[in-house]
Design a protein around this motif. Sequence first.
Motif, short mmCIF file in Angstrom:
data_model
loop_
_atom_site.label_atom_id
_atom_site.label_comp_id
_atom_site.label_asym_id
_atom_site.label_seq_id
_atom_site.Cartn_x
_atom_site.Cartn_y
_atom_site.Cartn_z
N ARG A 1 14.16 -9.71 -30.47
CA ARG A 1 13.03 -9.30 -31.31
C ARG A 1 12.77 -7.81 -31.15
O ARG A 1 12.78 -7.28 -30.04
N HIS A 2 12.53 -7.14 -32.28
CA HIS A 2 12.16 -5.72 -32.30
C HIS A 2 10.65 -5.63 -32.18
O HIS A 2 9.92 -5.94 -33.14
N ASP A 3 10.16 -5.22 -31.00
CA ASP A 3 8.71 -5.24 -30.80
C ASP A 3 8.35 -4.43 -29.55
O ASP A 3 9.16 -4.28 -28.63
N ASP A 4 7.13 -3.90 -29.54
CA ASP A 4 6.55 -3.29 -28.34
C ASP A 4 5.57 -4.29 -27.76
O ASP A 4 4.51 -4.53 -28.33
N VAL A 5 5.93 -4.89 -26.64
CA VAL A 5 5.12 -5.99 -26.09
C VAL A 5 4.31 -5.57 -24.88
O VAL A 5 3.65 -6.41 -24.26
N VAL B 1 13.45 -8.45 -25.96
CA VAL B 1 12.67 -7.55 -26.82
C VAL B 1 13.03 -6.11 -26.54
O VAL B 1 13.31 -5.72 -25.41
#
Length: 214
Positions: free
Chosen positions: A114-118, A90
């Motif tokens: 995945r393009h995401d702020d987790v 990510v």
Amino acid sequence: MAPVAFVPEIQLYQADEATALWHLTEATLDRADMPPPFWAFAWAGGQGLARYILDHPEAVKAKRVLDFASGSGLVAIAAAKSGALSVEAVDIDPFAVAAIFLNAEVNEATIHARHDDVIGIPAGDFDVLLAGDVFYDSGFAARLMPWFAALSEAGVTVIAGDPDRTYRPVASVRELALYEVPVHLALEDAAMKRVRVLRFESLQTALPGGRGFA
């Protein structure tokens, strides 16, 4: 495309110089707010962490791995090559996600990018969290420390690779390995960086009143 200096088993599409690539990206997309192309380089912390995972495959073998702030995907590729059950990479930069797909394909590694702020997500979908070179900014490190500590308390193995950045954790971590890693002089202030591979141990002293950083 070239082998990574400290992890020659892995090849990456790599840039020779950061500023020119950054400006080219901004000009091509007609945007002046593009983040730096961190995904175009094998940073010292990621190289050290990838080396550790390849040399100690038991850390990820048959486990679900989340490679946080993956950048080029170097650490995720190392995990896939070491027998991880699944690997998810990510990053908040969509260009990084594209780079991860390309680099995974070159190395014949199965990775879901995945393009995401987790930051802050609870434990549940992964057994191991890997993070290479993430303690470079005080605000970012302050967000990460309690999250990493909470994940560790919940049973997730959290392992970070850090080249003695200013805001690295010094409490509630166990040093697993220490490497001298060659790096590009365009990125760092020296040709070699000392990289520590750290495992988070406990929530109790991770961030007591701002301590827990070097």
